[in-house]
Scaffold this motif. Structure first.
Motif, PDB file in Angstrom:
ATOM      1  N   ALA A  16      -0.885  -0.852  33.588  1.00  0.00           N
ATOM      2  CA  ALA A  16      -0.881  -1.385  34.950  1.00  0.00           C
ATOM      3  C   ALA A  16      -0.943  -2.908  34.932  1.00  0.00           C
ATOM      4  O   ALA A  16      -0.217  -3.585  35.682  1.00  0.00           O
ATOM      5  N   ILE A  17      -1.782  -3.460  34.071  1.00  0.00           N
ATOM      6  CA  ILE A  17      -1.902  -4.909  33.977  1.00  0.00           C
ATOM      7  C   ILE A  17      -0.613  -5.514  33.450  1.00  0.00           C
ATOM      8  O   ILE A  17      -0.118  -6.538  33.963  1.00  0.00           O
ATOM      9  N   ALA A  18      -0.014  -4.874  32.449  1.00  0.00           N
ATOM     10  CA  ALA A  18       1.259  -5.375  31.903  1.00  0.00           C
ATOM     11  C   ALA A  18       2.354  -5.361  32.958  1.00  0.00           C
ATOM     12  O   ALA A  18       3.280  -6.186  32.919  1.00  0.00           O
ATOM     13  N   ALA A  19       2.239  -4.427  33.915  1.00  0.00           N
ATOM     14  CA  ALA A  19       3.247  -4.331  34.979  1.00  0.00           C
ATOM     15  C   ALA A  19       2.948  -5.247  36.155  1.00  0.00           C
ATOM     16  O   ALA A  19       3.687  -5.242  37.144  1.00  0.00           O
ATOM     17  N   GLY A  20       1.855  -6.018  36.076  1.00  0.00           N
ATOM     18  CA  GLY A  20       1.574  -7.002  37.107  1.00  0.00           C
ATOM     19  C   GLY A  20       0.354  -6.761  37.955  1.00  0.00           C
ATOM     20  O   GLY A  20       0.050  -7.561  38.844  1.00  0.00           O
ATOM     21  N   ALA A  21      -0.385  -5.680  37.718  1.00  0.00           N
ATOM     22  CA  ALA A  21      -1.594  -5.423  38.500  1.00  0.00           C
ATOM     23  C   ALA A  21      -2.654  -6.470  38.171  1.00  0.00           C
ATOM     24  O   ALA A  21      -2.824  -6.843  37.006  1.00  0.00           O
ATOM     25  N   PRO A  22      -3.400  -6.968  39.157  1.00  0.00           N
ATOM     26  CA  PRO A  22      -4.487  -7.917  38.880  1.00  0.00           C
ATOM     27  C   PRO A  22      -5.519  -7.272  37.959  1.00  0.00           C
ATOM     28  O   PRO A  22      -5.962  -6.144  38.197  1.00  0.00           O
ATOM     29  N   GLU A  23      -5.916  -7.989  36.908  1.00  0.00           N
ATOM     30  CA  GLU A  23      -6.792  -7.360  35.927  1.00  0.00           C
ATOM     31  C   GLU A  23      -8.269  -7.390  36.322  1.00  0.00           C
ATOM     32  O   GLU A  23      -9.021  -6.474  35.973  1.00  0.00           O
ATOM     33  N   GLU A  24      -8.691  -8.392  37.082  1.00  0.00           N
ATOM     34  CA  GLU A  24     -10.123  -8.478  37.386  1.00  0.00           C
ATOM     35  C   GLU A  24     -10.644  -7.266  38.135  1.00  0.00           C
ATOM     36  O   GLU A  24     -11.687  -6.701  37.751  1.00  0.00           O
ATOM     37  N   PRO A  25      -9.985  -6.784  39.202  1.00  0.00           N
ATOM     38  CA  PRO A  25     -10.526  -5.598  39.882  1.00  0.00           C
ATOM     39  C   PRO A  25     -10.626  -4.380  38.974  1.00  0.00           C
ATOM     40  O   PRO A  25     -11.561  -3.579  39.105  1.00  0.00           O
ATOM     41  N   LEU A  26      -9.685  -4.238  38.065  1.00  0.00           N
ATOM     42  CA  LEU A  26      -9.731  -3.098  37.154  1.00  0.00           C
ATOM     43  C   LEU A  26     -10.916  -3.209  36.199  1.00  0.00           C
ATOM     44  O   LEU A  26     -11.639  -2.234  35.959  1.00  0.00           O
ATOM     45  N   TYR A  27     -11.126  -4.393  35.650  1.00  0.00           N
ATOM     46  CA  TYR A  27     -12.243  -4.567  34.722  1.00  0.00           C
ATOM     47  C   TYR A  27     -13.584  -4.434  35.437  1.00  0.00           C
ATOM     48  O   TYR A  27     -14.535  -3.856  34.889  1.00  0.00           O
TER      49      TYR A  27
END
Length: 362
Positions: free
Chosen positions: A127-138
């Motif tokens: 998801a992050i590689a596809a452009g999703a913001p990483e901070e909310p996921l982490y």
């Protein structure tokens, strides 16, 4: 047709899935394999296939360190040896806490087969590689960990395939992991050579860190918690929106273990600012935590784990013929080198200064 395939077909028939379309998924470094099952209605499930004889025995809780070393790596490290009942019991416990682990649809622990709920392919890393913001996921991943850490860690987990012990990630397991470095790195890099005196010095340097890790082992640890083992489940609220997989090796461990696995990942860069933000979020969710002591142990156990992972990667390259793992090693060296600057790690840092030239630490 192989005997194993006949066994799979019989298992699927008994589960009412004989007509499901089977699509193999890419493998990893383990002895498990997975297939996606598509039913006639279009629904999907996962087939987990873990041949029981593929690995050495898991650890008997009563074994001494000497017995564990004599019984093989799984016993030393307190790995589950891929046992299906371990996966099923951990999954049930996680779900009981409101976290998202796959539901067990059908299971045959003796055969090493299970049908699981399918969480899809939306791994955090993809998801992050596809452009999703990483901070909310982490931050969501940290919330799931905080929920897990706030819950009691029972001695025995109960699941649909039987009970499974939640063993302590103790000094034998921690030191055994660190020792993979001195065992395998010279086989990958022949310019390194560690005699018995150097190995004894290595173990003495890590001993207080392993002791603190064992003494602080108060929570269930997933043990392989990173962005390729977490799946976005956007329709589930809060921490349940983090799909958990690959947790069959869960142990009772120091609460920093899964955090540094997540935030000092071998497979992808986590910016230092995001690591700091995630740690702040964890402390906010668990305000009773002694931050200074926690961060000391976080750095020490992260360094130990990074030495372990470097040894694992060397073993995968040399023994198993998997050169792709070499690409991950510079990141692990960078994390290890940074952690060795932490006060309290001077004995380990000194060992590296004496025995591993800086040119070999990258």
């Amino acid at each position: 047709m192989s005997d194993r395939e006949l066994q799979r077909l019989d298992f699927l028939r008994k589960a009412g899935l004989a007509d499901a379309v089977r699509t193999p998924l890419a493998g990893d470094a383990s002895t498990r394999r997975y297939e996606r099952l598509t039913t006639s209605s279009g629904a999907t499930l996962m087939l987990m296939d873990q041949p029981p004889a593929a690995e050495s025995r898991s650890c008997d809780p009563a074994w001494t360190p000497a017995q564990r070393h004599a019984s093989g790596w799984n016993a030393v490290a307190r790995l589950s040896a891929g046992r299906i009942e371990a996966f099923a019991a951990v999954a049930d416990h996680l779900r009981s806490l409101g976290l998202s682990a796959p539901e067990i649809i059908a299971v045959d622990a003796v055969a090493g087969l299970a049908v699981l709920e399918d969480f899809g392919d939306d791994l955090f890393a993809r998801a992050i590689a596809a452009g999703a913001p990483e901070e909310p996921l982490y931050l969501a991943a940290v919330e799931a960990l905080a929920a897990l850490h706030e819950a009691p860690a029972p001695d025995v987990l109960t699941g649909p395939a039987g009970d499974w012990p939640l063993l302590l990630y103790d000094e034998t397991a921690l030191q055994g992991g660190a020792d993979l470095f001195v065992e395998w790195m010279p086989r990958l890099n022949p310019s390194l050579a560690f005699d018995q005196a150097a190995i004894d010095e290595w173990r003495a340097a890590w001993a207080p860190i392993a002791a603190r890790g064992a003494a602080g082992a108060t929570v269930m640890a997933h043990r392989d918690y990173h962005a390729e083992n977490l799946i976005r489940l956007p329709h589930r609220p809060g921490a349940a929106g983090v799909g958990l997989i690959d947790f069959q090796d869960a142990v009772r461990a120091h609460p920093s273990w899964d955090l540094h696995s997540l935030l000092q990942d071998a497979r992808r860069e986590v910016p230092p600012a995001l690591e700091a933000r995630a740690l702040d979020h964890y402390f906010a969710l668990r305000p009773a935590t002694d931050r200074e002591a926690f961060l000391r142990d976080y750095a020490g156990l992260a360094a130990l784990n990074e030495a372990r992972i470097l040894g694992v990667f060397a073993r995968l390259i040399v023994r198993d013929g998997k050169p792709r793992y070499r690409a991950f090693m510079p990141r692990m060296w960078a994390h290890l080198n940074a952690n060795l600057k932490t006060p309290g790690l001077e004995p380990v840092a000194g060992w590296f200064d004496r025995h591993v030239p800086e040119s070999d630490r990258r």
